[in-house]
Write a protein that holds these residues in place. Structure first.
Motif: not given
Length: 340
Positions: A235-240, A260-265
């Protein structure tokens, strides 16, 4: 120092015979359900067993009948919720039918471990075998072993093999993707499970087929490992790269990490990105947001499998009950597609 009181010994077949006023051979015939016994004799022996709380030794019975009434379970992932649920159902149903179950855990990536686990079960004289080890390597070792006992594998699709049982994972994945398409999503990412897992392969196949049938562009699936931690990292990698509006995760735990990764971003689910999982783990409805997912009844899979195995062991027709297709459970993590 005072002596410990003597431990009371367990009653034996000879104790039962004395209490019932019969020979120990007659008690043995009752244990083995011999057809020549009179009903009143059988009832008297059974009453004596109940009164003495007599529990026949499976080892002794095996010597008399040349049967162990034991089934083996070969598993590589008993800590995961799905396999654990199926194993529990198999053990309960086997015990209800008068069978003992022996479970052996193996490393599904190590052929020596697979062969050793299989060899141990065969040495125990198991009369049938259930394989709940979804790695492709396990399947190959089992096929090469040339087993002479009834055996079934819990796999992604019954069409894979005449000894494969289980809910259709390909159809389940197609339902997940179809749900997203029906919501207007066309840019859908798939986070797959480990490459050597049969279920991961089947769910990826379902994703690719449904996207192709809808004439939508498919993306190379991303490699996962079933864990929430891996979902979070992906998820962290996909955000960009915000060129998608929905993610189909190969299982619920990876979906949890993604959310969780999407929420943090600061990316809202489902307003900006929809997320759907697979399995419907008990916690799925308590995720934030509650997770849309594909439910499969692992307990029912276990019950159907042991029913088929015992029928094969006892040389009788197996129950003719098709496995229910995995079910779409719609919750709050999926919604209409946003405009890119």
């Amino acid at each position: 120092m005072s002596e410990s009181p003597p431990t009371e010994r367990a009653p034996t077949i000879y104790d039962v015979a004395r209490a019932a006023g019969v020979s120990h051979q007659t008690v043995s015939r009752v244990l083995n359900d011999h057809p020549s016994l009179r009903a009143e004799t059988r009832d008297r022996v059974l009453a004596a067993m109940d009164e003495l709380d007599y529990r026949p030794s499976s080892a002794a019975r095996a010597l008399v009948t040349s049967r162990t009434r034991t089934v083996g379970i070969l598993t590589s992932e008993s800590v995961l919720w799905g396999p654990a649920s199926s194993i529990k159902a198999i053990e309960v149903e086997a015990r209800a039918a008068g069978y003992l179950s022996v479970t052996v855990n193996i490393d599904g990536h190590d052929e020596d471990s697979i062969r050793a686990g299989l060899g141990y079960l065969l040495q125990q004289g198991v009369e049938g075998l259930v394989v709940i080890a979804p790695q492709i390597r396990v399947t190959r070792v089992i096929e090469a072993a040339g087993l002479r006992i009834p055996h079934f594998t819990l796999q992604a699709s019954p069409a894979l093999s005449p000894t494969a049982l289980g809910a259709d994972q390909i159809e389940g994945a197609r339902r997940a993707v179809r749900h997203l398409i029906d919501l207007g999503h066309t840019e859908i990412v798939h986070l797959a499970g480990p490459q050597d897992w049969i279920e991961a392969e089947a769910r990826m196949t379902g994703y690719l087929r449904e996207m192709s049938d809808a004439d939508l562009e498919t993306r190379p699936p991303l490699l996962g490992d079933w864990s929430a931690a891996r979902g979070y990292r992906v998820g962290r990698d996909l955000i960009s790269a915000r060129s998608f509006t929905a993610i189909f995760a190969g299982n619920d735990h990876m979906a949890l990490g993604l959310i969780r990764a999407l929420y943090e971003a600061g990316i809202r689910v489902p307003e900006e990105v929809s997320v759907i999982g697979f399995d419907d783990v008990p916690e799925a409805e308590f995720y934030v947001p509650a997770l849309t997912t594909i439910r499969q009844d692992f307990g029912e899979v276990g019950r159907r499998t042991i029913a088929a195995l015992l029928a094969a062991i006892e040389d009788r027709p197996a129950p003719d009950e098709p496995f229910a297709a995995p079910e779409l459970i719609v919750r709050a993590s999926t919604g209409p597609a946003r405009q890119l």
